[in-house]
Scaffold this motif. Structure first.
Motif, short mmCIF file in Angstrom:
data_model
loop_
_atom_site.label_atom_id
_atom_site.label_comp_id
_atom_site.label_asym_id
_atom_site.label_seq_id
_atom_site.Cartn_x
_atom_site.Cartn_y
_atom_site.Cartn_z
N ALA A 193 0.84 -1.20 0.00
CA ALA A 193 0.00 0.00 0.00
C ALA A 193 0.87 1.24 0.00
CB ALA A 193 -0.92 0.00 1.23
N THR A 194 0.33 2.30 -0.62
CA THR A 194 1.10 3.53 -0.71
C THR A 194 0.27 4.72 -0.22
OG1 THR A 194 0.36 3.97 -2.98
CG2 THR A 194 2.38 2.69 -2.72
N GLN A 195 0.95 5.64 0.45
CA GLN A 195 0.32 6.88 0.84
C GLN A 195 0.12 7.78 -0.39
OE1 GLN A 195 -0.99 8.10 3.95
NE2 GLN A 195 -1.80 9.31 2.27
N PHE A 196 1.08 7.71 -1.30
CA PHE A 196 0.98 8.52 -2.52
C PHE A 196 -0.01 7.90 -3.50
CE2 PHE A 196 4.67 5.69 -2.75
CZ PHE A 196 4.43 4.99 -3.90
N HIS A 197 -0.29 8.66 -4.56
CA HIS A 197 -1.27 8.24 -5.55
C HIS A 197 -0.56 7.78 -6.83
CE1 HIS A 197 -4.94 9.67 -3.52
NE2 HIS A 197 -4.13 10.55 -2.97
N PRO A 198 -0.39 6.47 -7.00
CA PRO A 198 0.23 6.00 -8.25
C PRO A 198 -0.57 6.46 -9.47
CG PRO A 198 0.09 4.20 -6.67
CD PRO A 198 -0.70 5.35 -6.09
N GLU A 199 -1.89 6.54 -9.31
CA GLU A 199 -2.74 6.89 -10.46
C GLU A 199 -2.57 8.34 -10.89
OE1 GLU A 199 -3.72 6.32 -7.40
OE2 GLU A 199 -5.15 7.86 -6.79
N LYS A 200 -1.83 9.13 -10.09
CA LYS A 200 -1.58 10.53 -10.45
C LYS A 200 -0.08 10.79 -10.54
CE LYS A 200 -5.58 11.64 -11.19
NZ LYS A 200 -5.95 12.17 -12.52
N SER A 201 0.71 9.73 -10.59
CA SER A 201 2.17 9.88 -10.53
C SER A 201 2.83 9.56 -11.87
CB SER A 201 2.75 9.01 -9.43
OG SER A 201 2.28 9.43 -8.16
N ALA A 202 2.12 9.85 -12.95
CA ALA A 202 2.66 9.72 -14.30
C ALA A 202 3.28 8.32 -14.52
CB ALA A 202 3.66 10.85 -14.59
N ASP A 203 4.39 8.24 -15.22
CA ASP A 203 4.94 6.94 -15.63
C ASP A 203 5.32 6.05 -14.45
OD1 ASP A 203 4.59 7.87 -18.15
OD2 ASP A 203 6.70 8.20 -18.59
N GLN A 204 5.87 6.67 -13.40
CA GLN A 204 6.30 5.85 -12.26
C GLN A 204 5.11 5.16 -11.59
OE1 GLN A 204 9.28 5.30 -11.92
NE2 GLN A 204 10.53 7.09 -12.35
N GLY A 205 3.99 5.88 -11.55
CA GLY A 205 2.80 5.30 -10.92
C GLY A 205 2.24 4.14 -11.73
N ILE A 206 2.22 4.31 -13.06
CA ILE A 206 1.74 3.23 -13.92
C ILE A 206 2.68 2.02 -13.78
CG2 ILE A 206 1.29 2.56 -16.32
CD1 ILE A 206 -0.70 4.63 -15.23
N ALA A 207 3.98 2.29 -13.66
CA ALA A 207 4.94 1.19 -13.49
C ALA A 207 4.67 0.42 -12.20
CB ALA A 207 6.36 1.75 -13.48
N LEU A 208 4.29 1.13 -11.16
CA LEU A 208 4.00 0.46 -9.89
C LEU A 208 2.77 -0.43 -10.01
CD1 LEU A 208 5.28 0.44 -7.06
CD2 LEU A 208 3.62 2.17 -6.38
N TYR A 209 1.71 0.07 -10.68
CA TYR A 209 0.53 -0.76 -10.89
C TYR A 209 0.88 -1.97 -11.76
CZ TYR A 209 -2.88 2.49 -8.82
OH TYR A 209 -3.61 3.26 -7.97
N ARG A 210 1.77 -1.76 -12.74
CA ARG A 210 2.16 -2.89 -13.60
C ARG A 210 2.91 -3.93 -12.77
NH1 ARG A 210 4.39 0.06 -18.01
NH2 ARG A 210 2.29 0.52 -18.71
N ASN A 211 3.77 -3.46 -11.87
CA ASN A 211 4.47 -4.41 -10.99
C ASN A 211 3.48 -5.18 -10.13
OD1 ASN A 211 6.94 -3.67 -11.98
ND2 ASN A 211 7.49 -2.36 -10.24
N PHE A 212 2.41 -4.51 -9.71
CA PHE A 212 1.42 -5.18 -8.87
C PHE A 212 0.77 -6.34 -9.62
CE2 PHE A 212 -3.06 -5.28 -7.21
CZ PHE A 212 -2.75 -5.89 -6.00
N LEU A 213 0.57 -6.17 -10.93
CA LEU A 213 -0.04 -7.25 -11.72
C LEU A 213 0.89 -8.46 -11.83
CD1 LEU A 213 -1.67 -5.12 -14.57
CD2 LEU A 213 -2.81 -6.20 -12.63
N ARG A 214 2.19 -8.21 -11.71
CA ARG A 214 3.17 -9.31 -11.84
C ARG A 214 3.58 -9.92 -10.51
NH1 ARG A 214 6.77 -5.59 -14.47
NH2 ARG A 214 6.15 -5.31 -16.64
N TRP A 215 3.32 -9.19 -9.45
CA TRP A 215 3.83 -9.57 -8.12
C TRP A 215 3.31 -10.94 -7.70
CZ3 TRP A 215 1.59 -7.31 -3.01
CH2 TRP A 215 2.42 -7.65 -1.92
N GLN A 216 4.24 -11.78 -7.23
CA GLN A 216 3.86 -13.11 -6.70
C GLN A 216 4.27 -13.19 -5.23
OE1 GLN A 216 2.09 -15.19 -8.42
NE2 GLN A 216 2.27 -14.17 -10.41
N PRO A 217 3.46 -12.67 -4.33
CA PRO A 217 3.86 -12.65 -2.92
C PRO A 217 3.88 -14.06 -2.32
CG PRO A 217 1.64 -11.78 -3.15
CD PRO A 217 2.15 -12.02 -4.54
#
Lengths: 266, 221
Positions: free
Chosen positions: B197-221
Protein backbone atom coordinates in the motif's frame (compact mmCIF):
# COMPACT_ATOMS: atom_id res chain seq x y z
CA UNK A 1 11.66 17.04 0.15
CA UNK A 2 8.48 18.22 -1.46
CA UNK A 3 9.04 19.64 -4.94
CA UNK A 4 7.74 23.03 -5.98
CA UNK A 5 5.21 22.52 -8.72
CA UNK A 6 4.87 24.01 -12.19
CA UNK A 7 1.30 24.07 -13.45
CA UNK A 8 0.40 25.01 -17.03
CA UNK A 9 -3.09 26.48 -17.29
CA UNK A 10 -5.29 25.65 -20.29
CA UNK A 11 -8.29 27.75 -21.26
CA UNK A 12 -11.33 25.83 -22.41
CA UNK A 13 -14.45 27.06 -24.14
CA UNK A 14 -17.10 25.36 -26.22
CA UNK A 15 -15.44 22.02 -25.61
CA UNK A 16 -12.07 23.07 -27.05
CA UNK A 17 -8.80 24.25 -25.62
CA UNK A 18 -8.13 27.74 -26.89
CA UNK A 19 -5.44 30.31 -26.53
CA UNK A 20 -5.90 34.02 -26.81
CA UNK A 21 -4.20 37.28 -26.09
CA UNK A 22 -5.97 39.21 -23.35
CA UNK A 23 -9.14 37.20 -23.93
CA UNK A 24 -9.53 38.41 -27.50
CA UNK A 25 -8.89 36.60 -30.72
CA UNK A 26 -9.28 33.13 -29.26
CA UNK A 27 -7.63 30.53 -31.40
CA UNK A 28 -8.09 26.81 -31.35
CA UNK A 29 -5.01 25.43 -29.66
CA UNK A 30 -5.54 21.84 -30.61
CA UNK A 31 -6.72 18.59 -29.16
CA UNK A 32 -6.98 18.70 -25.35
CA UNK A 33 -5.56 15.21 -24.90
CA UNK A 34 -2.59 15.97 -27.15
CA UNK A 35 -1.85 19.23 -25.36
CA UNK A 36 -2.18 17.60 -21.95
CA UNK A 37 0.05 14.71 -23.03
CA UNK A 38 2.67 17.12 -24.33
CA UNK A 39 2.78 19.05 -21.06
CA UNK A 40 2.93 15.76 -19.17
CA UNK A 41 5.92 14.65 -21.25
CA UNK A 42 7.60 17.98 -20.55
CA UNK A 43 7.24 17.26 -16.83
CA UNK A 44 4.23 19.38 -15.84
CA UNK A 45 3.37 18.57 -12.23
CA UNK A 46 -0.35 19.23 -12.63
CA UNK A 47 -2.69 20.72 -15.20
CA UNK A 48 -5.34 23.35 -14.60
CA UNK A 49 -8.26 23.71 -16.98
CA UNK A 50 -10.03 27.03 -16.81
CA UNK A 51 -13.50 27.04 -18.33
CA UNK A 52 -13.86 30.51 -19.83
CA UNK A 53 -17.29 29.78 -21.30
CA UNK A 54 -19.51 32.75 -20.63
CA UNK A 55 -22.81 30.87 -20.52
CA UNK A 56 -23.87 27.88 -18.51
CA UNK A 57 -25.13 26.32 -21.78
CA UNK A 58 -21.61 25.61 -22.87
CA UNK A 59 -20.30 24.67 -19.47
CA UNK A 60 -21.01 20.96 -19.53
CA UNK A 61 -18.83 20.66 -22.59
CA UNK A 62 -15.78 20.62 -20.34
CA UNK A 63 -16.83 17.27 -18.89
CA UNK A 64 -15.95 15.20 -21.99
CA UNK A 65 -12.61 17.03 -22.18
CA UNK A 66 -11.77 16.11 -18.61
CA UNK A 67 -12.92 12.54 -19.22
CA UNK A 68 -10.73 12.22 -22.29
CA UNK A 69 -7.66 13.72 -20.65
CA UNK A 70 -8.08 11.77 -17.41
CA UNK A 71 -8.13 8.47 -19.29
CA UNK A 72 -4.77 9.18 -20.94
CA UNK A 73 -2.77 11.55 -18.75
CA UNK A 74 -2.01 10.46 -15.21
CA UNK A 75 -1.17 13.63 -13.33
CA UNK A 76 -3.49 15.76 -11.19
CA UNK A 77 -6.14 17.77 -13.04
CA UNK A 78 -7.82 20.87 -11.65
CA UNK A 79 -10.91 22.46 -13.16
CA UNK A 80 -11.94 26.05 -12.50
CA UNK A 81 -14.39 28.52 -13.99
CA UNK A 82 -18.09 28.40 -13.22
CA UNK A 83 -17.82 25.94 -10.32
CA UNK A 84 -20.72 26.93 -8.08
CA UNK A 85 -22.17 24.06 -6.10
CA UNK A 86 -21.30 20.84 -4.30
CA UNK A 87 -23.08 19.08 -7.19
CA UNK A 88 -20.65 20.75 -9.63
CA UNK A 89 -17.77 19.29 -7.62
CA UNK A 90 -19.26 15.84 -7.82
CA UNK A 91 -19.79 16.03 -11.59
CA UNK A 92 -16.24 17.22 -12.20
CA UNK A 93 -14.70 14.61 -9.90
CA UNK A 94 -16.77 11.93 -11.60
CA UNK A 95 -15.45 13.11 -14.96
CA UNK A 96 -11.90 12.63 -13.71
CA UNK A 97 -10.93 15.97 -12.17
CA UNK A 98 -8.85 15.73 -9.01
CA UNK A 99 -9.53 19.24 -7.77
CA UNK A 100 -12.14 21.88 -8.39
CA UNK A 101 -11.52 25.57 -8.09
CA UNK A 102 -14.13 27.95 -6.68
CA UNK A 103 -14.02 31.70 -7.15
CA UNK A 104 -17.11 33.95 -7.34
CA UNK A 105 -19.39 31.29 -5.87
CA UNK A 106 -17.27 31.15 -2.71
CA UNK A 107 -17.65 34.89 -2.32
CA UNK A 108 -21.42 34.77 -2.84
CA UNK A 109 -21.74 31.83 -0.45
CA UNK A 110 -18.64 30.98 1.65
CA UNK A 111 -20.53 28.08 3.20
CA UNK A 112 -20.20 26.16 -0.09
CA UNK A 113 -16.49 25.73 0.66
CA UNK A 114 -17.26 24.18 4.05
CA UNK A 115 -19.88 21.89 2.54
CA UNK A 116 -17.79 20.81 -0.45
CA UNK A 117 -14.75 20.17 1.70
CA UNK A 118 -16.77 18.20 4.29
CA UNK A 119 -18.25 16.09 1.55
CA UNK A 120 -15.27 15.45 -0.73
CA UNK A 121 -12.25 16.39 1.37
CA UNK A 122 -10.15 19.54 1.36
CA UNK A 123 -7.68 17.94 -1.05
CA UNK A 124 -10.05 18.57 -3.94
CA UNK A 125 -11.21 22.07 -3.02
CA UNK A 126 -9.15 24.94 -4.39
CA UNK A 127 -10.19 28.54 -3.87
CA UNK A 128 -9.10 30.99 -6.55
CA UNK A 129 -8.51 34.51 -5.27
CA UNK A 130 -8.25 37.40 -7.71
CA UNK A 131 -6.57 40.16 -5.74
CA UNK A 132 -5.87 43.76 -6.64
CA UNK A 133 -3.80 46.31 -4.77
CA UNK A 134 -6.00 48.91 -3.09
CA UNK A 135 -6.01 52.31 -4.75
CA UNK A 136 -5.26 55.43 -2.66
CA UNK A 137 -8.99 56.04 -2.52
CA UNK A 138 -9.78 52.49 -1.40
CA UNK A 139 -7.14 52.75 1.33
CA UNK A 140 -9.15 55.60 2.88
CA UNK A 141 -12.34 53.56 3.13
CA UNK A 142 -13.13 52.46 6.69
CA UNK A 143 -12.72 48.86 7.80
CA UNK A 144 -15.00 47.11 10.32
CA UNK A 145 -13.54 49.11 13.20
CA UNK A 146 -14.03 52.42 11.38
CA UNK A 147 -10.33 52.97 10.67
CA UNK A 148 -8.99 53.61 7.15
CA UNK A 149 -8.09 50.24 5.64
CA UNK A 150 -4.64 51.30 4.51
CA UNK A 151 -2.53 49.45 1.97
CA UNK A 152 -3.33 45.90 0.99
CA UNK A 153 -5.31 43.96 -1.59
CA UNK A 154 -9.01 43.61 -2.24
CA UNK A 155 -10.65 40.48 -3.60
CA UNK A 156 -12.42 40.82 -6.94
CA UNK A 157 -15.10 38.53 -8.31
CA UNK A 158 -16.77 37.87 -11.65
CA UNK A 159 -13.57 37.51 -13.60
CA UNK A 160 -12.04 40.55 -11.96
CA UNK A 161 -14.87 42.93 -12.79
CA UNK A 162 -16.36 43.42 -9.33
CA UNK A 163 -14.60 44.72 -6.21
CA UNK A 164 -16.01 42.73 -3.31
CA UNK A 165 -14.41 44.98 -0.69
CA UNK A 166 -13.02 41.86 1.02
CA UNK A 167 -9.43 42.02 2.26
CA UNK A 168 -7.43 39.34 0.45
CA UNK A 169 -5.46 38.22 3.52
CA UNK A 170 -8.55 37.86 5.69
CA UNK A 171 -10.36 36.12 2.87
CA UNK A 172 -7.50 33.67 2.38
CA UNK A 173 -7.55 32.84 6.09
CA UNK A 174 -11.31 32.33 6.08
CA UNK A 175 -11.16 30.03 3.07
CA UNK A 176 -8.41 27.96 4.71
CA UNK A 177 -10.46 27.73 7.90
CA UNK A 178 -13.50 26.62 5.95
CA UNK A 179 -11.57 23.72 4.47
CA UNK A 180 -9.98 24.89 1.23
CA UNK A 181 -7.03 22.61 0.50
CA UNK A 182 -5.14 25.10 -1.62
CA UNK A 183 -5.32 28.69 -2.84
CA UNK A 184 -4.81 29.81 -6.42
CA UNK A 185 -3.72 33.41 -6.02
CA UNK A 186 -3.84 35.72 -9.03
CA UNK A 187 -2.59 39.29 -8.99
CA UNK A 188 -4.94 41.29 -11.17
CA UNK A 189 -2.40 44.10 -11.33
CA UNK A 190 0.10 41.75 -12.95
CA UNK A 191 -2.10 39.36 -14.91
CA UNK A 192 -1.24 39.61 -18.59
CA UNK A 193 1.61 42.10 -18.04
CA UNK A 194 4.55 39.67 -18.18
CA UNK A 195 6.09 41.83 -15.43
CA UNK A 196 6.30 39.01 -12.90
CA UNK A 197 4.19 37.96 -9.92
CA UNK A 198 3.13 40.46 -7.27
CA UNK A 199 5.70 38.98 -4.87
CA UNK A 200 4.58 40.98 -1.87
CA UNK A 201 1.04 39.70 -2.30
CA UNK A 202 2.25 36.13 -2.77
CA UNK A 203 4.51 36.24 0.28
CA UNK A 204 1.86 37.88 2.47
CA UNK A 205 -0.80 35.29 1.65
CA UNK A 206 1.61 32.36 1.79
CA UNK A 207 2.75 33.41 5.25
CA UNK A 208 -0.84 33.95 6.39
CA UNK A 209 -2.18 30.45 5.72
CA UNK A 210 -1.08 26.89 6.47
CA UNK A 211 -2.26 25.49 3.13
CA UNK A 212 -0.38 25.51 -0.19
CA UNK A 213 -0.49 28.64 -2.33
CA UNK A 214 -0.24 28.64 -6.14
CA UNK A 215 1.07 31.92 -7.54
CA UNK A 216 -0.46 33.18 -10.76
CA UNK A 217 -0.56 36.28 -12.90
CA UNK A 218 2.26 38.10 -14.65
CA UNK A 219 4.79 35.45 -15.61
CA UNK A 220 6.92 36.55 -18.54
CA UNK A 221 10.27 34.92 -17.84
CA UNK A 222 11.71 31.89 -16.12
CA UNK A 223 13.19 34.18 -13.51
CA UNK A 224 9.65 35.23 -12.61
CA UNK A 225 8.70 31.61 -11.93
CA UNK A 226 11.71 31.16 -9.65
CA UNK A 227 11.00 34.43 -7.79
CA UNK A 228 7.46 33.28 -7.07
CA UNK A 229 8.96 30.47 -5.00
CA UNK A 230 12.11 32.03 -3.57
CA UNK A 231 10.66 35.45 -2.76
CA UNK A 232 6.93 34.89 -2.90
CA UNK A 233 7.05 31.68 -0.85
CA UNK A 234 4.65 29.97 -3.27
CA UNK A 235 4.32 26.19 -3.23
CA UNK A 236 3.48 26.10 -6.92
CA UNK A 237 3.54 28.46 -9.88
CA UNK A 238 0.94 28.60 -12.60
CA UNK A 239 1.47 30.04 -16.06
CA UNK A 240 -0.37 30.00 -19.35
CA UNK A 241 1.03 32.06 -22.16
CA UNK A 242 4.75 31.35 -21.79
CA UNK A 243 3.98 27.68 -22.29
CA UNK A 244 1.16 27.96 -24.84
CA UNK A 245 3.08 30.15 -27.20
CA UNK A 246 6.13 28.00 -26.92
CA UNK A 247 8.29 30.71 -25.35
CA UNK A 248 9.54 28.08 -22.94
CA UNK A 249 8.82 24.44 -22.32
CA UNK A 250 7.90 23.18 -18.88
CA UNK A 251 11.15 21.24 -18.95
CA UNK A 252 13.16 24.44 -19.49
CA UNK A 253 11.27 26.11 -16.66
CA UNK A 254 12.09 23.23 -14.33
CA UNK A 255 15.73 23.12 -15.31
CA UNK A 256 15.98 26.84 -14.63
CA UNK A 257 14.33 26.51 -11.23
CA UNK A 258 16.63 23.61 -10.36
CA UNK A 259 19.63 25.75 -11.31
CA UNK A 260 18.39 28.28 -8.76
CA UNK A 261 18.40 25.61 -6.06
CA UNK A 262 14.63 25.10 -6.04
CA UNK A 263 13.55 21.48 -5.54
CA UNK A 264 11.65 20.35 -8.63
CA UNK A 265 10.72 17.00 -10.11
CA UNK A 266 12.99 16.48 -13.11
CA UNK B 1 -7.86 -19.56 -13.23
CA UNK B 2 -5.96 -19.46 -16.47
CA UNK B 3 -3.86 -16.59 -17.71
CA UNK B 4 -6.63 -15.59 -20.09
CA UNK B 5 -9.06 -14.70 -17.32
CA UNK B 6 -7.15 -12.85 -14.63
CA UNK B 7 -9.19 -10.17 -12.94
CA UNK B 8 -8.08 -7.09 -11.04
CA UNK B 9 -10.96 -5.44 -9.21
CA UNK B 10 -10.92 -1.87 -7.97
CA UNK B 11 -13.18 -1.82 -4.92
CA UNK B 12 -16.06 0.60 -5.51
CA UNK B 13 -17.40 1.63 -2.12
CA UNK B 14 -17.92 5.26 -3.16
CA UNK B 15 -14.44 6.67 -2.65
CA UNK B 16 -13.78 9.83 -4.64
CA UNK B 17 -10.67 8.75 -6.54
CA UNK B 18 -11.74 5.31 -7.65
CA UNK B 19 -12.32 6.31 -11.25
CA UNK B 20 -8.77 7.67 -11.53
CA UNK B 21 -7.41 4.52 -9.93
CA UNK B 22 -9.43 2.37 -12.30
CA UNK B 23 -8.30 4.30 -15.39
CA UNK B 24 -4.64 4.12 -14.40
CA UNK B 25 -4.97 0.40 -13.70
CA UNK B 26 -6.60 -0.13 -17.10
CA UNK B 27 -3.69 1.73 -18.65
CA UNK B 28 -1.19 -0.39 -16.71
CA UNK B 29 -2.95 -3.59 -17.77
CA UNK B 30 -2.89 -2.75 -21.50
CA UNK B 31 -1.18 -5.56 -23.45
CA UNK B 32 -1.54 -7.96 -20.51
CA UNK B 33 -4.12 -10.72 -19.96
CA UNK B 34 -5.58 -8.77 -17.03
CA UNK B 35 -9.18 -7.60 -16.98
CA UNK B 36 -9.60 -4.53 -14.80
CA UNK B 37 -13.04 -4.01 -13.30
CA UNK B 38 -14.58 -1.42 -11.04
CA UNK B 39 -17.06 -3.23 -8.86
CA UNK B 40 -19.25 -2.97 -5.78
CA UNK B 41 -20.43 -6.56 -6.09
CA UNK B 42 -19.16 -8.76 -3.22
CA UNK B 43 -19.30 -11.84 -5.47
CA UNK B 44 -17.05 -10.20 -8.06
CA UNK B 45 -14.61 -9.17 -5.32
CA UNK B 46 -14.52 -12.73 -3.99
CA UNK B 47 -13.78 -14.06 -7.45
CA UNK B 48 -11.08 -11.46 -8.20
CA UNK B 49 -7.42 -12.48 -8.46
CA UNK B 50 -6.19 -9.14 -7.18
CA UNK B 51 -7.74 -6.15 -5.45
CA UNK B 52 -7.02 -2.44 -5.35
CA UNK B 53 -8.51 -0.62 -2.36
CA UNK B 54 -8.66 3.12 -3.09
CA UNK B 55 -9.49 5.75 -0.51
CA UNK B 56 -9.85 9.49 -0.41
CA UNK B 57 -11.34 11.97 2.02
CA UNK B 58 -11.94 11.43 5.72
CA UNK B 59 -10.93 8.10 7.23
CA UNK B 60 -14.14 7.73 9.26
CA UNK B 61 -16.24 8.23 6.11
CA UNK B 62 -14.18 5.68 4.19
CA UNK B 63 -14.54 3.09 6.97
CA UNK B 64 -18.27 3.75 7.24
CA UNK B 65 -18.79 3.51 3.47
CA UNK B 66 -16.77 0.32 3.26
CA UNK B 67 -18.97 -1.27 5.93
CA UNK B 68 -22.23 0.13 4.54
CA UNK B 69 -21.41 -1.13 1.05
CA UNK B 70 -21.19 -4.72 2.28
CA UNK B 71 -17.68 -4.93 0.89
CA UNK B 72 -15.77 -5.07 4.18
CA UNK B 73 -16.01 -8.85 4.42
CA UNK B 74 -14.76 -9.59 0.87
CA UNK B 75 -11.96 -7.04 1.34
CA UNK B 76 -10.88 -8.76 4.56
CA UNK B 77 -11.10 -12.10 2.81
CA UNK B 78 -8.93 -10.76 -0.02
CA UNK B 79 -6.40 -9.48 2.51
CA UNK B 80 -6.03 -13.06 3.78
CA UNK B 81 -5.55 -14.68 0.43
CA UNK B 82 -4.65 -12.52 -2.56
CA UNK B 83 -2.52 -9.53 -3.55
CA UNK B 84 -4.12 -6.33 -2.32
CA UNK B 85 -2.95 -2.79 -3.10
CA UNK B 86 -4.16 0.02 -0.83
CA UNK B 87 -3.97 3.63 -1.98
CA UNK B 88 -3.93 6.72 0.27
CA UNK B 89 -6.77 6.28 2.81
CA UNK B 90 -6.98 2.74 1.41
CA UNK B 91 -3.47 2.36 2.85
CA UNK B 92 -4.28 4.06 6.13
CA UNK B 93 -7.24 1.74 6.66
CA UNK B 94 -4.89 -1.26 6.76
CA UNK B 95 -3.44 -0.13 10.10
CA UNK B 96 -5.10 -0.39 13.49
CA UNK B 97 -6.20 3.12 14.27
CA UNK B 98 -6.23 6.66 12.90
CA UNK B 99 -5.99 9.91 14.79
CA UNK B 100 -8.33 11.33 12.17
CA UNK B 101 -11.68 11.24 13.92
CA UNK B 102 -10.19 8.74 16.44
CA UNK B 103 -11.15 5.96 14.02
CA UNK B 104 -10.45 2.24 14.52
CA UNK B 105 -9.45 0.67 11.21
CA UNK B 106 -8.90 -2.79 9.72
CA UNK B 107 -5.95 -3.80 11.89
CA UNK B 108 -4.19 -5.81 9.17
CA UNK B 109 -0.83 -4.19 9.86
CA UNK B 110 0.22 -3.22 13.40
CA UNK B 111 0.52 0.53 13.78
CA UNK B 112 -1.31 3.80 13.75
CA UNK B 113 -2.10 6.74 11.50
CA UNK B 114 -1.02 10.16 12.79
CA UNK B 115 -1.47 13.76 11.74
CA UNK B 116 1.58 15.71 10.62
CA UNK B 117 2.69 17.89 13.53
CA UNK B 118 4.60 20.49 11.53
CA UNK B 119 2.84 23.71 12.46
CA UNK B 120 5.32 26.52 12.86
CA UNK B 121 8.23 24.53 11.43
CA UNK B 122 10.16 25.70 8.39
CA UNK B 123 11.26 23.67 5.39
CA UNK B 124 14.96 23.63 4.43
CA UNK B 125 14.32 26.53 2.02
CA UNK B 126 12.82 28.69 4.78
CA UNK B 127 9.17 28.40 3.72
CA UNK B 128 6.71 26.99 6.22
CA UNK B 129 5.49 23.41 6.08
CA UNK B 130 2.00 23.27 4.62
CA UNK B 131 -0.63 20.74 5.57
CA UNK B 132 -1.84 18.88 3.56
CA UNK B 133 1.43 17.82 2.00
CA UNK B 134 0.34 18.39 -1.58
CA UNK B 135 2.61 17.63 -4.50
CA UNK B 136 5.50 15.49 -5.66
CA UNK B 137 7.97 14.02 -3.22
CA UNK B 138 10.64 11.35 -3.40
CA UNK B 139 10.07 7.77 -2.28
CA UNK B 140 13.13 5.88 -1.04
CA UNK B 141 13.30 2.13 -0.69
CA UNK B 142 13.35 1.01 2.93
CA UNK B 143 16.32 -0.85 4.42
CA UNK B 144 13.99 -3.80 4.99
CA UNK B 145 12.91 -4.01 1.32
CA UNK B 146 15.61 -2.63 -0.96
CA UNK B 147 14.76 -5.13 -3.71
CA UNK B 148 11.07 -5.73 -3.23
CA UNK B 149 9.49 -6.91 -6.52
CA UNK B 150 7.07 -3.98 -6.36
CA UNK B 151 10.04 -1.63 -6.81
CA UNK B 152 11.29 -3.34 -9.94
CA UNK B 153 12.27 -0.75 -12.56
CA UNK B 154 11.46 2.13 -10.23
CA UNK B 155 14.59 3.99 -9.16
CA UNK B 156 15.26 4.66 -5.50
CA UNK B 157 14.18 8.24 -4.80
CA UNK B 158 11.59 8.38 -7.62
CA UNK B 159 8.95 11.12 -7.48
CA UNK B 160 5.34 10.33 -6.62
CA UNK B 161 2.28 12.53 -6.05
CA UNK B 162 1.03 12.99 -2.48
CA UNK B 163 -2.01 14.67 -0.98
CA UNK B 164 -2.44 13.98 2.71
CA UNK B 165 -2.50 15.38 6.21
CA UNK B 166 -2.12 12.02 7.99
CA UNK B 167 0.57 9.39 7.61
CA UNK B 168 1.07 5.74 8.56
CA UNK B 169 3.32 4.74 11.41
CA UNK B 170 3.72 0.95 11.29
CA UNK B 171 5.01 -0.58 14.53
CA UNK B 172 7.54 -2.83 12.82
CA UNK B 173 10.30 -1.67 10.45
CA UNK B 174 9.77 -4.73 8.23
CA UNK B 175 6.31 -3.40 7.34
CA UNK B 176 7.81 -0.25 5.82
CA UNK B 177 8.54 -0.72 2.09
CA UNK B 178 9.43 2.88 1.30
CA UNK B 179 9.80 6.18 3.05
CA UNK B 180 9.54 9.88 2.28
CA UNK B 181 10.77 13.00 4.07
CA UNK B 182 8.28 15.64 5.09
CA UNK B 183 9.52 17.18 8.28
CA UNK B 184 10.46 13.67 9.37
CA UNK B 185 10.83 10.48 7.38
CA UNK B 186 7.52 8.61 7.29
CA UNK B 187 6.40 5.30 5.77
CA UNK B 188 5.05 6.23 2.34
CA UNK B 189 4.75 2.58 1.26
CA UNK B 190 3.93 -0.33 3.53
CA UNK B 191 4.01 -4.06 2.93
CA UNK B 192 3.07 -7.28 4.71
CA UNK B 193 2.94 -10.63 2.96
CA UNK B 194 0.37 -10.15 0.16
CA UNK B 195 -0.50 -6.56 1.13
CA UNK B 196 1.20 -3.55 -0.44
CA UNK B 197 0.00 0.00 0.00
CA UNK B 198 1.10 3.53 -0.71
CA UNK B 199 0.32 6.88 0.84
CA UNK B 200 0.98 8.52 -2.52
CA UNK B 201 -1.27 8.24 -5.55
CA UNK B 202 0.23 6.00 -8.25
CA UNK B 203 -2.74 6.89 -10.46
CA UNK B 204 -1.58 10.53 -10.45
CA UNK B 205 2.17 9.88 -10.53
CA UNK B 206 2.66 9.72 -14.30
CA UNK B 207 4.94 6.94 -15.63
CA UNK B 208 6.30 5.85 -12.26
CA UNK B 209 2.80 5.30 -10.92
CA UNK B 210 1.74 3.23 -13.92
CA UNK B 211 4.94 1.19 -13.49
CA UNK B 212 4.00 0.46 -9.89
CA UNK B 213 0.53 -0.76 -10.89
CA UNK B 214 2.16 -2.89 -13.60
CA UNK B 215 4.47 -4.41 -10.99
CA UNK B 216 1.42 -5.18 -8.87
CA UNK B 217 -0.04 -7.25 -11.72
CA UNK B 218 3.17 -9.31 -11.84
CA UNK B 219 3.83 -9.57 -8.12
CA UNK B 220 3.86 -13.11 -6.70
CA UNK B 221 3.86 -12.65 -2.92
Amino acid sequence: MLAKRIIPCLDVTGGRVVKGVNFVELRDAGDPVEIAARYNEQGADELTFLDITATSDGRDLILPIIEAVASQVFIPLTVGGGVRTVADVRRLLNAGADKTSFNSAAIANPQVISEASDKYGSQCIVVAIDAKRRSAEAQQQPDASGQPRGPGWNVFSHGGRKDTGLDAVQWAREMAQRGAGELLLTSMDRDGTKAGFDLELTRTISDAVGIPVIASGGVGTLEHLAEGVTQGGADAVLAASIFHFGTYTVQQAKEYMASRGIPVRL
Amino acid sequence: MTDSSKTLVVVDYGSGNLRSVWQAAVHAAADTPWQVTLSNDPAILRAANRIILPGQGAMADCMRELRASGLLEPVLQAAQSKPLFGVCVGMQMLLEHSEEGDTPSLGLIPGRVRRFALEGRLQPDGSRYKIPQMGWNRVHRSAAHPNHPMWQGIADGSWFYFVHSYYAQPDRPEHCAGYTEYGEPFASAIVRDNLFATQFHPEKSADQGIALYRNFLRWQP
